[in-house]
Design a protein around this motif. Structure first.
Motif, short mmCIF file in Angstrom:
data_model
loop_
_atom_site.label_atom_id
_atom_site.label_comp_id
_atom_site.label_asym_id
_atom_site.label_seq_id
_atom_site.Cartn_x
_atom_site.Cartn_y
_atom_site.Cartn_z
N MET A 33 0.84 -1.20 0.00
CA MET A 33 0.00 0.00 0.00
C MET A 33 0.87 1.25 0.00
O MET A 33 1.85 1.34 0.74
N LEU A 34 0.51 2.21 -0.85
CA LEU A 34 1.17 3.52 -0.90
C LEU A 34 2.69 3.40 -0.94
O LEU A 34 3.41 3.91 -0.09
N LYS A 35 3.14 2.70 -1.95
CA LYS A 35 4.57 2.54 -2.18
C LYS A 35 5.09 3.74 -2.97
O LYS A 35 4.57 4.04 -4.05
N PRO A 36 6.11 4.48 -2.45
CA PRO A 36 6.65 5.60 -3.24
C PRO A 36 7.35 5.09 -4.49
O PRO A 36 8.17 4.17 -4.43
N VAL A 37 7.03 5.69 -5.63
CA VAL A 37 7.58 5.25 -6.92
C VAL A 37 7.79 6.46 -7.81
O VAL A 37 7.31 7.57 -7.53
N LEU A 38 8.47 6.22 -8.92
CA LEU A 38 8.54 7.17 -10.03
C LEU A 38 7.86 6.51 -11.22
O LEU A 38 8.26 5.44 -11.66
N LYS A 39 6.79 7.12 -11.69
CA LYS A 39 6.08 6.59 -12.87
C LYS A 39 6.82 7.03 -14.12
O LYS A 39 7.16 8.21 -14.27
N VAL A 40 7.09 6.11 -15.01
CA VAL A 40 7.85 6.38 -16.23
C VAL A 40 6.88 6.67 -17.38
O VAL A 40 6.01 5.85 -17.69
N LYS A 41 7.04 7.86 -18.00
CA LYS A 41 6.23 8.22 -19.15
C LYS A 41 7.15 8.64 -20.29
O LYS A 41 8.07 9.44 -20.08
N SER A 42 6.91 8.13 -21.47
CA SER A 42 7.68 8.55 -22.64
C SER A 42 7.23 9.95 -23.06
O SER A 42 6.04 10.30 -22.95
N VAL A 43 8.20 10.75 -23.51
CA VAL A 43 7.90 12.10 -23.98
C VAL A 43 7.85 12.08 -25.49
O VAL A 43 8.84 11.77 -26.16
N ASP A 58 -0.78 2.43 -4.90
CA ASP A 58 -1.59 1.62 -3.99
C ASP A 58 -2.12 0.44 -4.80
O ASP A 58 -3.11 0.57 -5.53
N LYS A 59 -1.41 -0.69 -4.67
CA LYS A 59 -1.70 -1.86 -5.51
C LYS A 59 -1.52 -1.45 -6.97
O LYS A 59 -0.42 -1.21 -7.41
N ASP A 60 -2.58 -1.30 -7.75
CA ASP A 60 -2.40 -0.97 -9.16
C ASP A 60 -2.86 0.45 -9.49
O ASP A 60 -2.99 0.82 -10.65
N ILE A 61 -3.10 1.27 -8.46
CA ILE A 61 -3.55 2.65 -8.69
C ILE A 61 -2.42 3.60 -8.32
O ILE A 61 -1.87 3.54 -7.21
N PHE A 62 -2.09 4.50 -9.25
CA PHE A 62 -1.00 5.46 -9.03
C PHE A 62 -1.59 6.82 -8.66
O PHE A 62 -2.47 7.34 -9.34
N TYR A 63 -1.06 7.40 -7.57
CA TYR A 63 -1.48 8.73 -7.12
C TYR A 63 -0.30 9.68 -7.27
O TYR A 63 0.65 9.65 -6.47
N PRO A 64 -0.28 10.52 -8.32
CA PRO A 64 0.84 11.43 -8.52
C PRO A 64 0.84 12.57 -7.50
O PRO A 64 -0.22 13.13 -7.18
N CYS A 65 2.00 12.88 -6.97
CA CYS A 65 2.15 14.00 -6.04
C CYS A 65 3.64 14.26 -5.83
O CYS A 65 4.46 13.36 -6.02
N PRO A 66 4.01 15.48 -5.42
CA PRO A 66 5.43 15.73 -5.09
C PRO A 66 5.88 14.78 -3.99
O PRO A 66 5.12 14.46 -3.08
#
Length: 284
Positions: A33-43, A58-66
């Motif tokens: 739950m609520l694992k800090p990550v960096l989401k990778v997006k191609s530009v 959180d499982k398979d849901i990403f919550y973007p934030c600083p």
């Protein structure tokens, strides 16, 4: 591993001083739950361009934030490459805020690292940089003196033994005899040394000056050299004008050896490393 093969980058020890690490690692986030990550997006439109967005998974849901990293806040990282071989250009950029110990004041900064050639440069370069920034603040250093321009792809590193010894062995000494006429009393005689080629590293400079002070009677900082005086004495002998000594018993060897002993006692590698992040006082 390439960024185009992963969806998220693992972040570890985000709340541990000096231990933050972002890496490819394991992608098994489904049970956390609520694992800090960096989401990778191609530009789009960029040759191997990627945007790394911090947040929590959180499982398979990403919550973007600083992302809060001790005294820092990370907003995003971008990584781009163009060209091939020796013409390849790599650029990584981090948008950050750095806070003081009270967390009441902060500075915003766009930290950019670039490199041309085959030497590797990627987002993981920021791991050590972020940890150094946090160590700097945690040590009580002033936020306004933090020199973020000191960071490059070859960010400040600890000096090895040879570099430290070179700072002392490079000192240049010239010895002089001097005297002063004293009417009605014994005249005054002493020896002096002019010392040049003192390192401009503030931390090492302080240790060297402290070591020199313990080997002389007085030390004066001049515009282009240090002036040391020793062996004051009075004698019923004619005075003379200042004159250079062609030779002196022991020369500068014993003084340098004593300064090295002072370095061995006082030197702290972490304090020295963090001192390199301070802005230098302007000289006139």
């Amino acid at each position: 591993m390439s960024l185009n093969r992963v969806d998220y980058l693992t972040i570890e020890k985000v709340d541990t001083l000096g231990e933050y690490t972002a890496h490819y690692g394991s992608r098994r986030f489904y049970d956390v739950m609520l694992k800090p990550v960096l989401k990778v997006k191609s530009v789009e439109g960029k040759n191997e361009g990627f945007l790394l967005l911090p947040g929590y998974l959180d499982k398979d849901i990403f919550y973007p934030c600083p992302l809060r990293i001790m005294y820092m806040k990370l907003y995003q990282i971008t990584q781009q490459q163009s060209g091939e071989g020796y013409t390849r250009r790599t650029s990584v950029e981090a948008q950050i805020e750095v806070y003081d110990q009270s967390l009441a004041n902060h500075i915003s900064h766009r930290l950019v690292l670039t490199n041309t050639g085959s030497t590797g440069l990627d987002y993981m370069q920021f791991n050590r940089i972020f940890n150094l920034i946090n160590l700097y603040v945690d040590a009580g250093n002033p936020l306004e003196q933090l020199n973020l321009d000191a960071f490059t792809q070859y960010e400040p590193r600890e000096d090895d033994r040879s570099t430290l010894l070179r700072a002392i062995n490079s000192l240049q000494f010239e010895f002089f005899e001097n005297s002063r006429n004293v009417v009605g009393k014994d005249n005054f005689f002493w020896e002096e040394a002019e010392v040049r080629a003192v390192t401009n590293d503030p931390y090492l400079q302080k240790i060297i000056l402290d070591g020199l002070r313990k080997n002389c009677e007085s030390l004066y900082v001049k515009d282009d050299h240090l002036l040391l005086t020793f062996a004051h004495d009075r004698a019923y002998s004619p005075s003379f004008s200042r004159r250079k000594m062609e030779s002196r018993p022991g020369g500068d060897s014993s003084i340098k050896d004593n300064v090295k002993f002072e370095l061995a006692k006082m030197y702290d590698s972490r304090t020295h490393l963090l001192s390199k992040l301070k802005k230098r006082a302007a000289t006139t």
